[in-house]
Design an enzyme around this catalytic site. Structure first.
Site, PDB file in Angstrom:
ATOM      1  N   SER A  83      -4.482  -8.197   1.655  1.00  8.54           N
ATOM      2  CA  SER A  83      -3.190  -7.681   2.109  1.00  8.54           C
ATOM      3  C   SER A  83      -3.044  -8.054   3.576  1.00  8.54           C
ATOM      4  CB  SER A  83      -3.207  -6.154   1.963  1.00  8.54           C
ATOM      5  OG  SER A  83      -2.151  -5.568   2.674  1.00  8.54           O
ATOM      6  N   TYR A 137      -7.081   2.629   2.964  1.00  6.82           N
ATOM      7  CA  TYR A 137      -6.647   1.377   2.339  1.00  6.82           C
ATOM      8  C   TYR A 137      -6.982   0.191   3.245  1.00  6.82           C
ATOM      9  CZ  TYR A 137      -3.527  -2.104   0.249  1.00  6.82           C
ATOM     10  OH  TYR A 137      -3.027  -3.239  -0.341  1.00  6.82           O
TER      11      TYR A 137
HETATM   12  N1  LIG Z   1       2.617  -4.091  -3.511  1.00  7.45           N
HETATM   13  C1  LIG Z   1       2.311  -4.403  -2.261  1.00  7.45           C
HETATM   14  O1  LIG Z   1       3.129  -4.221  -1.340  1.00  7.45           O
HETATM   15  C2  LIG Z   1       0.978  -5.039  -1.931  1.00  7.45           C
HETATM   16  C3  LIG Z   1       0.832  -5.657  -0.693  1.00  7.45           C
HETATM   17  C4  LIG Z   1      -0.379  -6.249  -0.358  1.00  7.45           C
HETATM   18  C5  LIG Z   1      -1.422  -6.219  -1.255  1.00  7.45           C
HETATM   19  N2  LIG Z   1      -1.277  -5.602  -2.473  1.00  7.45           N
HETATM   20  C6  LIG Z   1      -2.424  -5.596  -3.376  1.00  7.45           C
HETATM   21  O2  LIG Z   1      -2.049  -6.173  -4.606  1.00  7.45           O
HETATM   22  C7  LIG Z   1      -2.900  -5.680  -5.641  1.00  7.45           C
HETATM   23  C8  LIG Z   1      -2.059  -5.332  -6.854  1.00  7.45           C
HETATM   24  O3  LIG Z   1      -1.153  -4.297  -6.521  1.00  7.45           O
HETATM   25  P1  LIG Z   1       0.361  -4.268  -7.038  1.00  7.45           P
HETATM   26  O4  LIG Z   1       1.222  -4.367  -5.867  1.00  7.45           O
HETATM   27  O5  LIG Z   1       0.551  -5.213  -8.145  1.00  7.45           O
HETATM   28  O6  LIG Z   1       0.455  -2.746  -7.522  1.00  7.45           O
HETATM   29  P2  LIG Z   1       0.523  -2.074  -8.973  1.00  7.45           P
HETATM   30  O7  LIG Z   1       1.722  -2.571  -9.698  1.00  7.45           O
HETATM   31  O8  LIG Z   1       0.355  -0.628  -8.742  1.00  7.45           O
HETATM   32  O9  LIG Z   1      -0.761  -2.671  -9.727  1.00  7.45           O
HETATM   33  C9  LIG Z   1      -2.058  -2.237  -9.440  1.00  7.45           C
HETATM   34  C10 LIG Z   1      -2.919  -2.598 -10.620  1.00  7.45           C
HETATM   35  O10 LIG Z   1      -4.278  -2.216 -10.322  1.00  7.45           O
HETATM   36  C11 LIG Z   1      -4.742  -1.494 -11.442  1.00  7.45           C
HETATM   37  N3  LIG Z   1      -5.861  -0.630 -11.135  1.00  7.45           N
HETATM   38  C12 LIG Z   1      -5.949   0.403 -10.256  1.00  7.45           C
HETATM   39  N4  LIG Z   1      -7.175   0.954 -10.322  1.00  7.45           N
HETATM   40  C13 LIG Z   1      -7.871   0.248 -11.244  1.00  7.45           C
HETATM   41  C14 LIG Z   1      -9.187   0.328 -11.754  1.00  7.45           C
HETATM   42  N5  LIG Z   1     -10.044   1.263 -11.354  1.00  7.45           N
HETATM   43  N6  LIG Z   1      -9.579  -0.592 -12.683  1.00  7.45           N
HETATM   44  C15 LIG Z   1      -8.731  -1.547 -13.110  1.00  7.45           C
HETATM   45  N7  LIG Z   1      -7.461  -1.639 -12.695  1.00  7.45           N
HETATM   46  C16 LIG Z   1      -7.049  -0.756 -11.769  1.00  7.45           C
HETATM   47  C17 LIG Z   1      -3.540  -0.722 -11.942  1.00  7.45           C
HETATM   48  O11 LIG Z   1      -3.791  -0.189 -13.229  1.00  7.45           O
HETATM   49  P3  LIG Z   1      -3.001   1.106 -13.812  1.00  7.45           P
HETATM   50  O12 LIG Z   1      -1.691   0.594 -14.301  1.00  7.45           O
HETATM   51  O13 LIG Z   1      -3.892   1.604 -14.895  1.00  7.45           O
HETATM   52  O14 LIG Z   1      -2.858   2.074 -12.670  1.00  7.45           O
HETATM   53  C18 LIG Z   1      -2.521  -1.835 -11.889  1.00  7.45           C
HETATM   54  O15 LIG Z   1      -2.673  -2.684 -12.994  1.00  7.45           O
HETATM   55  C19 LIG Z   1      -3.674  -4.491  -5.048  1.00  7.45           C
HETATM   56  O16 LIG Z   1      -4.986  -4.914  -4.723  1.00  7.45           O
HETATM   57  C20 LIG Z   1      -2.920  -4.198  -3.758  1.00  7.45           C
HETATM   58  O17 LIG Z   1      -3.751  -3.658  -2.768  1.00  7.45           O
HETATM   59  C21 LIG Z   1      -0.099  -5.012  -2.834  1.00  7.45           C
END
Ligand SMILES: NC(=O)c1ccc[n+]([C@@H]2O[C@H](COP(=O)([O-])OP(=O)(O)OC[C@H]3O[C@@H](n4cnc5c(N)ncnc54)[C@H](OP(=O)(O)O)[C@@H]3O)[C@@H](O)[C@H]2O)c1
Length: 298
Positions: free
Chosen positions: A145, A158
């Site tokens: 991130s 985080y």
């Molecule tokens: N969205 C942003 O603004 C942003 C920015 C920078 C980086 N990121 C990074 O991008 C990545 C994906 O996030 P996203 O934005 O796509 O959010 P998201 O839609 O909330 O997706 C997160 C995913 O991680 C899964 N997850 C959480 N805990 C887990 C575990 N213990 N085992 C396996 N899966 C697990 C969730 O599963 P469930 O559906 O079961 O909860 C979901 O599939 C994360 O690492 C986040 O830090 C996001």
């Protein structure tokens, strides 16, 4: 984007494929010819990706994998290794956020944040390293991130988990390069996913052990931060999860790979400011941007 014929027969494993970036990356990689294991901890959320895969006739298989659970990770990789003799790409994507002041967060909350965002990556990566090392090739893509490079108020858990991921990735690169295994960091700014709905908010509650602490001492600060989320997500500078997926695919296929790939106008702007400003100036700029709702884009 052209379908790279060299992707044919290649195998990709993605964590956290139930939604957002993991969902889009799993679909994109399978569309581009990878046999894709779209893993998720809750198989009840698999309907949507299975429907798309079926409709588009994609080579995509959903597997259960909770990155915090040793057995779950071992079982998933046992099956993958039984079915596929190779793993070309691992995308460590699963993650979530916690918002709260250090004073208010329990050690358990810090540990649980690291258990998913940091130890989860190690647990999964250790399963693929021997295979990739023996193959003599492989790409490990770690979804970090902007918060892997800069501090943000009330995001210490985080942010520190993503800083740790950056350090892990940079160090692993030296170890694995000799075996043809690459480690790449993806650094998105704000992405329009469920991430913000899933953020665990830890606000200050009555604390009878510390009489100096007026309750809730950080709630105003927290409120301002939470209020800043909505405009950030709605803003034009926020990326779509499919934008991140495209960058991941481009990173995998690029003959001239970078160590890290920022994603989104906001990410480029923040990194640009971080380079230009002193530590103190940068801190003021972040404060203005978040708490006075000024744009990150300059
Ligand atoms: N969205 C942003 O603004 C942003 C920015 C920078 C980086 N990121 C990074 O991008 C990545 C994906 O996030 P996203 O934005 O796509 O959010 P998201 O839609 O909330 O997706 C997160 C995913 O991680 C899964 N997850 C959480 N805990 C887990 C575990 N213990 N085992 C396996 N899966 C697990 C969730 O599963 P469930 O559906 O079961 O909860 C979901 O599939 C994360 O690492 C986040 O830090 C996001």
């Amino acid at each position: 984007m052209t379908n790279n014929r060299y992707s044919k027969g290649k195998v990709a494993v993605i964590t956290g494929s139930s939604s957002g970036i993991g969902f889009e990356t799993s679909l994109l990689l399978s569309r581009m010819g990878f046999y894709t294991y779209a893993t998720m901890r809750n198989l009840n959320k698999s309907q949507k990706i299975n429907d798309v895969a079926e409709k588009e006739n994609l080579s995509l298989k959903v597997l259960k994998l909770d990155v915090t659970d040793d057995n779950s990770v071992k079982n998933a990789f046992r099956q993958i290794k039984e079915e596929s003799s190779r793993i070309d790409v691992l995308v460590n994507n699963a993650g979530y956020g916690i918002v709260g002041a250090v004073e208010d967060l329990s050690l358990e909350e810090f540990k649980s944040q690291f258990e998913t965002n940091f130890f989860g990556v190690i647990r999964v990566t250790k399963e693929v390293i021997p295979l990739m090392r023996n193959q003599g090739y492989g790409s490990i893509i770690n979804v970090s991130s902007v918060g892997g490079k800069i501090g943000i108020p009330l995001n210490s858990t985080y942010i520190s988990s993503k800083f740790a991921l950056e350090g892990l990735s940079e160090s692993m690169r030296y170890e694995l390069k000799q075996f043809g295994v690459d480690v790449i960091l993806i650094e998105p700014g704000v992405v329009k996913t469920s991430f913000f709905e899933n953020v665990k908010v830890v606000l200050n509650t009555n604390n009878t052990t510390n009489t100096n602490k007026k309750t809730p001492v950080y709630s105003e600060l927290s409120q301002k931060l939470l209020e800043s989320f909505e405009p950030m997500i709605k803003s034009n500078s926020a990326s779509l999860p499919s934008d991140v997926a495209k960058v991941i695919y481009q990173a995998i296929e690029s003959p001239t790979r970078q160590v890290r790939y920022p994603v989104g106008k906001d990410a480029f702007s923040i990194f640009n400011m971080r380079q230009k400003l002193s530590d103190e100036e940068f801190e003021n700029w972040i404060t203005e941007s978040i708490f006075h709702k000024k744009s990150f884009i300059n």
